[in-house]
Write a protein that holds these residues in place. Sequence first.
Motif, PDB file in Angstrom:
ATOM      1  N   GLN A  29     -59.586  11.791  14.091  1.00  0.00           N
ATOM      2  CA  GLN A  29     -60.016  10.397  14.023  1.00  0.00           C
ATOM      3  C   GLN A  29     -61.316  10.191  14.799  1.00  0.00           C
ATOM      4  OE1 GLN A  29     -58.531   8.023  12.169  1.00  0.00           O
ATOM      5  NE2 GLN A  29     -60.221   6.658  12.683  1.00  0.00           N
ATOM      6  N   GLN A  30     -61.406  10.776  15.991  1.00  0.00           N
ATOM      7  CA  GLN A  30     -62.610  10.597  16.799  1.00  0.00           C
ATOM      8  C   GLN A  30     -63.820  11.242  16.125  1.00  0.00           C
ATOM      9  OE1 GLN A  30     -62.538  10.185  21.001  1.00  0.00           O
ATOM     10  NE2 GLN A  30     -63.873  11.967  21.312  1.00  0.00           N
ATOM     11  N   ALA A  31     -63.583  12.409  15.481  1.00  0.00           N
ATOM     12  CA  ALA A  31     -64.680  13.084  14.783  1.00  0.00           C
ATOM     13  C   ALA A  31     -65.027  12.391  13.470  1.00  0.00           C
ATOM     14  CB  ALA A  31     -64.302  14.531  14.512  1.00  0.00           C
ATOM     15  N   ASP A  32     -64.117  11.556  13.002  1.00  0.00           N
ATOM     16  CA  ASP A  32     -64.253  10.908  11.697  1.00  0.00           C
ATOM     17  C   ASP A  32     -64.393  11.950  10.591  1.00  0.00           C
ATOM     18  OD1 ASP A  32     -64.259   8.707  10.015  1.00  0.00           O
ATOM     19  OD2 ASP A  32     -66.440   8.493  10.062  1.00  0.00           O
ATOM     20  N   SER A  33     -63.718  13.080  10.791  1.00  0.00           N
ATOM     21  CA  SER A  33     -63.824  14.187   9.848  1.00  0.00           C
ATOM     22  C   SER A  33     -62.783  15.235  10.220  1.00  0.00           C
ATOM     23  CB  SER A  33     -65.226  14.791   9.917  1.00  0.00           C
ATOM     24  OG  SER A  33     -65.312  15.966   9.149  1.00  0.00           O
ATOM     25  N   GLY A  34     -62.184  15.861   9.213  1.00  0.00           N
ATOM     26  CA  GLY A  34     -61.254  16.939   9.503  1.00  0.00           C
ATOM     27  C   GLY A  34     -59.971  16.836   8.710  1.00  0.00           C
ATOM     28  N   HIS A  35     -58.997  17.640   9.123  1.00  0.00           N
ATOM     29  CA  HIS A  35     -57.749  17.803   8.383  1.00  0.00           C
ATOM     30  C   HIS A  35     -56.561  17.570   9.322  1.00  0.00           C
ATOM     31  CE1 HIS A  35     -59.835  19.829   4.936  1.00  0.00           C
ATOM     32  NE2 HIS A  35     -60.705  20.076   5.903  1.00  0.00           N
ATOM     33  N   PRO A  36     -56.043  16.374   9.400  1.00  0.00           N
ATOM     34  CA  PRO A  36     -54.947  16.099  10.332  1.00  0.00           C
ATOM     35  C   PRO A  36     -53.565  16.487   9.818  1.00  0.00           C
ATOM     36  CG  PRO A  36     -55.561  14.082   9.206  1.00  0.00           C
ATOM     37  CD  PRO A  36     -56.521  15.138   8.721  1.00  0.00           C
ATOM     38  N   GLY A  37     -53.380  16.438   8.503  1.00  0.00           N
ATOM     39  CA  GLY A  37     -52.032  16.537   7.954  1.00  0.00           C
ATOM     40  C   GLY A  37     -51.346  17.864   8.180  1.00  0.00           C
ATOM     41  N   THR A  38     -52.078  18.955   7.993  1.00  0.00           N
ATOM     42  CA  THR A  38     -51.461  20.275   8.138  1.00  0.00           C
ATOM     43  C   THR A  38     -51.072  20.581   9.580  1.00  0.00           C
ATOM     44  OG1 THR A  38     -52.593  21.087   6.168  1.00  0.00           O
ATOM     45  CG2 THR A  38     -51.768  22.731   7.700  1.00  0.00           C
ATOM     46  N   PRO A  39     -51.911  20.292  10.586  1.00  0.00           N
ATOM     47  CA  PRO A  39     -51.441  20.476  11.964  1.00  0.00           C
ATOM     48  C   PRO A  39     -50.182  19.669  12.280  1.00  0.00           C
ATOM     49  CG  PRO A  39     -53.817  20.207  11.942  1.00  0.00           C
ATOM     50  CD  PRO A  39     -53.339  19.918  10.544  1.00  0.00           C
ATOM     51  N   VAL A 251     -41.406  31.697   3.979  1.00  0.00           N
ATOM     52  CA  VAL A 251     -41.837  30.528   3.214  1.00  0.00           C
ATOM     53  C   VAL A 251     -41.235  29.295   3.886  1.00  0.00           C
ATOM     54  CG1 VAL A 251     -41.831  29.387   0.964  1.00  0.00           C
ATOM     55  CG2 VAL A 251     -41.904  31.897   1.106  1.00  0.00           C
ATOM     56  N   VAL A 252     -42.083  28.432   4.425  1.00  0.00           N
ATOM     57  CA  VAL A 252     -41.626  27.280   5.201  1.00  0.00           C
ATOM     58  C   VAL A 252     -41.981  26.000   4.437  1.00  0.00           C
ATOM     59  CG1 VAL A 252     -41.699  26.096   7.418  1.00  0.00           C
ATOM     60  CG2 VAL A 252     -42.064  28.579   7.325  1.00  0.00           C
ATOM     61  N   ARG A 253     -40.968  25.256   4.060  1.00  0.00           N
ATOM     62  CA  ARG A 253     -41.201  23.968   3.373  1.00  0.00           C
ATOM     63  C   ARG A 253     -41.529  22.912   4.424  1.00  0.00           C
ATOM     64  NH1 ARG A 253     -43.052  20.187   1.006  1.00  0.00           N
ATOM     65  NH2 ARG A 253     -42.016  18.964  -0.630  1.00  0.00           N
ATOM     66  N   THR A 254     -42.761  22.438   4.370  1.00  0.00           N
ATOM     67  CA  THR A 254     -43.208  21.438   5.335  1.00  0.00           C
ATOM     68  C   THR A 254     -43.636  20.171   4.603  1.00  0.00           C
ATOM     69  OG1 THR A 254     -45.527  22.121   5.314  1.00  0.00           O
ATOM     70  CG2 THR A 254     -44.058  23.268   6.859  1.00  0.00           C
ATOM     71  N   HIS A 255     -43.950  19.153   5.390  1.00  0.00           N
ATOM     72  CA  HIS A 255     -44.416  17.884   4.841  1.00  0.00           C
ATOM     73  C   HIS A 255     -45.712  17.519   5.537  1.00  0.00           C
ATOM     74  CE1 HIS A 255     -40.707  17.135   2.580  1.00  0.00           C
ATOM     75  NE2 HIS A 255     -40.109  17.717   3.600  1.00  0.00           N
ATOM     76  N   ILE A 256     -46.793  17.515   4.768  1.00  0.00           N
ATOM     77  CA  ILE A 256     -48.103  17.229   5.338  1.00  0.00           C
ATOM     78  C   ILE A 256     -48.092  15.838   5.970  1.00  0.00           C
ATOM     79  CG2 ILE A 256     -49.107  16.209   3.238  1.00  0.00           C
ATOM     80  CD1 ILE A 256     -51.642  17.917   3.873  1.00  0.00           C
ATOM     81  N   ALA A 257     -48.706  15.733   7.155  1.00  0.00           N
ATOM     82  CA  ALA A 257     -48.762  14.481   7.924  1.00  0.00           C
ATOM     83  C   ALA A 257     -47.370  13.976   8.296  1.00  0.00           C
ATOM     84  CB  ALA A 257     -49.527  13.401   7.178  1.00  0.00           C
ATOM     85  N   PHE A 258     -46.488  14.904   8.642  1.00  0.00           N
ATOM     86  CA  PHE A 258     -45.142  14.490   9.039  1.00  0.00           C
ATOM     87  C   PHE A 258     -45.226  13.494  10.196  1.00  0.00           C
ATOM     88  CE2 PHE A 258     -41.297  14.631  11.509  1.00  0.00           C
ATOM     89  CZ  PHE A 258     -40.309  14.591  10.539  1.00  0.00           C
ATOM     90  N   GLY A 259     -44.485  12.409  10.075  1.00  0.00           N
ATOM     91  CA  GLY A 259     -44.484  11.344  11.069  1.00  0.00           C
ATOM     92  C   GLY A 259     -45.262  10.123  10.647  1.00  0.00           C
ATOM     93  N   ALA A 269     -53.865  12.665   3.400  1.00  0.00           N
ATOM     94  CA  ALA A 269     -53.760  13.195   4.758  1.00  0.00           C
ATOM     95  C   ALA A 269     -54.334  14.599   4.877  1.00  0.00           C
ATOM     96  CB  ALA A 269     -52.295  13.207   5.202  1.00  0.00           C
ATOM     97  N   HIS A 270     -54.786  15.139   3.744  1.00  0.00           N
ATOM     98  CA  HIS A 270     -55.228  16.534   3.796  1.00  0.00           C
ATOM     99  C   HIS A 270     -56.585  16.682   4.476  1.00  0.00           C
ATOM    100  CE1 HIS A 270     -55.756  20.722   2.535  1.00  0.00           C
ATOM    101  NE2 HIS A 270     -57.012  20.379   2.276  1.00  0.00           N
ATOM    102  N   GLY A 271     -57.587  15.974   3.998  1.00  0.00           N
ATOM    103  CA  GLY A 271     -58.935  16.205   4.495  1.00  0.00           C
ATOM    104  C   GLY A 271     -59.658  14.988   5.001  1.00  0.00           C
TER     105      GLY A 271
END
Length: 541
Positions: A29-39, A251-259, A269-271
């Motif tokens: 958010q501070q960078a106004d750029s990036g990929h938050p969902g996967t982390p 193989v791990v089933r995850t949910h992008i931007a969990f929370g 939420a990807h990019g």
Amino acid sequence: MADTAAPAVQSLEQLCIDTVRTLSMDAVQQADSGHPGTPMALAPLAYVLFTRHLRHNPANPLWMDRDRFVLSAGHASMLLYSVLHLSGYDLSLDDLKQFRQWDSRTPGHPEHGITPGIETTTGPLGQGVGNAVGFAVAEAHLSAVFNGGGHRPVDHHTYFIASDGDMMEGVSHEAASFAGHLRLGKLIGFYDDNHITIEGDTGLAFDEDVGARYEAYGWHVQHVADGNDLDALDSAIRTAKATTERPSLVVVRTHIAFGSPNKVDTAGAHGSPLGEDEIRLTKQALGWPSLEPFFVPDDALAEWRKSRDRGASLEAEWRRRYEAFEAAQPDRAKELGRRHRGELPAGWDADIPSFPPGKRVATRNASEKVLNAIAPRVPELMGGAADLAPSTKTLLKDMGDFSAGSYAGRNMHFGIREHAMGSVMNGMALHGGILPYGATFLIFSDYMRPPIRLASLMERQVIYVFTHDSIGLGEDGPTHQPVEMLALLRAIPHLTVLRPADANETAEAWRVAIGHRHGPVAIALSRQDLAIADRSKLGAA
């Protein structure tokens, strides 16, 4: 959509995991750029891996026998930066606040040599998978050469995380096939199966059974149905570590931007940043104790920082074993140390031949003689070709084959996999203790251009032997005439391109390539015979 409701009472483990999530969303958010969902999706896996399994020491990121971790999904860099900071590496909270800024220690994609704890530069998808295979190849070779007599100075695992995009890229297919064939049992991968790409659901372009594909490659495959299930993740990693006869994929089933109440499981939420309003809602949904950006709870930081004591203990235990190895086998210990420091043996070039004038010799044939004169004196030199060793003249005589269950050999058979060959060699070079070379026809250098570019960015010592230079290819015709390849290669910064004009210049090209520590070298060689220049008239090669 996933259930994002916060637990009634937040455990310390959950607090540690959500710290990674909030740091990641705040930095993007501070960078106004990036990929938050996967982390945010992978935070539980990172927590379990880094606190329970990964053998690493934040105080010494270059410990020789550490486990290697590769984030092939390099766009999720804030996952790794958050974990490195929390674990106690030399990466401050202020560094995280400079995410994606000019001259920052936290660039948009992980860069080797910029940030402590980063093993390789990733971002171009699929490359990290090939790099991880290369790390595992290096570990297998060095352990076969130096372990024995009750001593195991080299004994570690390589882990990687790959995204849906990594699994789509062809280089990951090539590298995974190669690793399965070699039965690299200390290689463990995690496939982040979150079903989302930039354009939307992965079903738009990708619906194969990745686990079944890896099983067909010869990998051991497990499935974790819920990426938030810490016990299931822990159990899967333990099983993978116990599976020593082949590589493992979880193989791990995850949910992008969990929370995130409104962006979980969405391409939005990807990019892109979540947005200030969605971050506030997400922190509230997680039961987060503060809305202040970059807030790190003291309890969570203290728990993560236990990695320091754990890492110091792990390295100290290894050093005790290494000292016993040094006492019992001092010459072998000295040799292992030399290789890892990247120092060449004294007199390594003493047997490089010279070629008298008056004859015509193809430079690929001269290269074969030079390579086999150097190899006995430089035991870390190992490599091979993309199924072209008889044509590229790159076989090391009497040095054995590197193959499943026979990892001490120095001749590698990469198969017709130029792209993977380049990526694997990068991992081998990054690991340390290995000087890799790989060969193909010059025209096919395009197949491996991405890893060549990355080797150049990282200034890694990798040697490329490109034969069948020029139009002198006879019946092969224009498909095999590399008329534009030298210009393309020479356009890559930090890549040294050598095109020897005769046999003696070929000898000098190899002398340069072996001695050039800070960057890759490409040697372009002829198929046709070339006159050997009279150096008494023209000067030294």
